[in-house]
Motif scaffolding. Sequence first.
Motif, mmCIF file in Angstrom:
data_model
loop_
_atom_site.group_PDB
_atom_site.id
_atom_site.type_symbol
_atom_site.label_atom_id
_atom_site.label_comp_id
_atom_site.label_asym_id
_atom_site.label_seq_id
_atom_site.Cartn_x
_atom_site.Cartn_y
_atom_site.Cartn_z
ATOM 1 N N UNK A 19 -20.367 -113.815 64.894
ATOM 2 C CA UNK A 19 -20.061 -114.649 63.725
ATOM 3 C C UNK A 19 -20.605 -114.042 62.440
ATOM 4 N N UNK A 20 -21.356 -112.937 62.558
ATOM 5 C CA UNK A 20 -21.941 -112.272 61.385
ATOM 6 C C UNK A 20 -21.655 -110.776 61.498
ATOM 7 N N UNK A 21 -20.880 -110.249 60.547
ATOM 8 C CA UNK A 21 -20.425 -108.861 60.598
ATOM 9 C C UNK A 21 -20.839 -108.120 59.321
ATOM 10 N N UNK A 22 -21.287 -106.876 59.503
ATOM 11 C CA UNK A 22 -21.589 -106.023 58.361
ATOM 12 C C UNK A 22 -20.824 -104.711 58.532
ATOM 13 N N UNK A 23 -20.100 -104.322 57.485
ATOM 14 C CA UNK A 23 -19.339 -103.075 57.474
ATOM 15 C C UNK A 23 -20.122 -102.051 56.647
ATOM 16 N N UNK B 118 -30.083 -107.887 57.345
ATOM 17 C CA UNK B 118 -29.261 -109.090 57.292
ATOM 18 C C UNK B 118 -29.123 -109.763 58.653
ATOM 19 N N UNK B 119 -29.627 -109.123 59.697
ATOM 20 C CA UNK B 119 -29.599 -109.651 61.063
ATOM 21 C C UNK B 119 -28.177 -110.036 61.506
ATOM 22 N N UNK B 120 -27.220 -109.114 61.412
ATOM 23 C CA UNK B 120 -25.857 -109.442 61.836
ATOM 24 C C UNK B 120 -25.712 -109.367 63.357
ATOM 25 N N UNK C 66 -33.215 -107.707 66.006
ATOM 26 C CA UNK C 66 -32.241 -108.556 65.317
ATOM 27 C C UNK C 66 -31.114 -109.008 66.232
ATOM 28 N N UNK C 67 -30.999 -108.416 67.427
ATOM 29 C CA UNK C 67 -29.896 -108.745 68.325
ATOM 30 C C UNK C 67 -28.564 -108.224 67.829
ATOM 31 N N UNK C 68 -28.574 -107.033 67.249
ATOM 32 C CA UNK C 68 -27.389 -106.453 66.607
ATOM 33 C C UNK C 68 -26.775 -105.354 67.451
#
Length: 350
Positions: free
Chosen positions: A170-174, A267-269, A298-300
């Motif tokens: 639910x949290x994405x970083x490009x 950001x912990x994505x 962060x569980x990323x």
Amino acid sequence: MSSLGATPTTAEAPPPFASSSRGGMPAWMMSIFLHVCLMTTAGLMFAVSEKGTEQEIDRPIGIALVQAMPDRDKYQIQPDQQRQVAVEGEANDASVAALSAAAPPAGLNAPLDLQGILADLSATPMPGSNGSIGDALQASEATRPGTNPLGDGGSQPTTTKVFGVSGTGSRFVYVFDRSDSMNGYGGRPLQAAKTELLKSLRTLGEQQQFQIIFYNNRPSPFRPIGSMNSMLVGSDEIKASAEKYVKGMRAFGGTQHEDAIKLALRLKPDVIFFLTDARVPRLTGLQLRSIRARASKAGTTIHAIEFGADGASPSDSFLQELAAQNGGQYRYLDVRSFRQDGQWDGQPES
């Protein structure tokens, strides 16, 4: 005849300074006596008067601590002082007592523990920063999960893709490379990256959050007006603003991978899509271990996408290690397969 014809003798003159009264004090002695008395009196008067001001009453001295408050100054006497502060007059005593006893206005919070807050923030500076308080404050805003100054995004997971690489969360970083090498082959690498990024963004909704970080020598996150380095809700309005940001991106400068990845991890994505065409500089083993530790905390998951001009992926790419160590997928793409409009033909190489 001789006795009768003799001239009578006159009486003898009185001696000088003779007093008219034989029993009184001579005038000259009286004058000297009066002068001596006057001089003695004057001398005694000057001897009694002292130079300077009159003696002040001895007053005990103490040390008072003053706490500046929004509406008043609060005076406190240190408990270890054995003397009390003497205040001039009863009016001053009453004023100081009133100030000390007055309750703070309603709604006034207790003073913050600024020393503790600044110490915590300074301990985690932003990647590539000099550890200043301005950087630390900005970083702390970014690291709080769910922080979103432009809206409250939900937490419903979804799956989105970038060049065939799937990420679920639910949290994405490009994190996309925009160094000068992305201008090669007529600018097709950069154009393809932007086209694919926008495709992925359009699949997100208000129940997901995202952030975009383009980087060269330094990371450049997407910051709409009123936001900091934080996750953004996937609303139509925010995505429209993001599309303008992506389309206007230009490639220039060198390449520094680590700072951009670590900024994304703050950001912990759930998922990071990392894309670059730069094999040099490589991430060292120490840098990879540091990234893995942060991603694990962060569980990323980190997916890695590599651009190149070879027919097959290199066997020693550090991007393969980056993806493998962080539970992600690795894809290699031959930039020669990209069309000028940013589309690409065929399936990515594994």
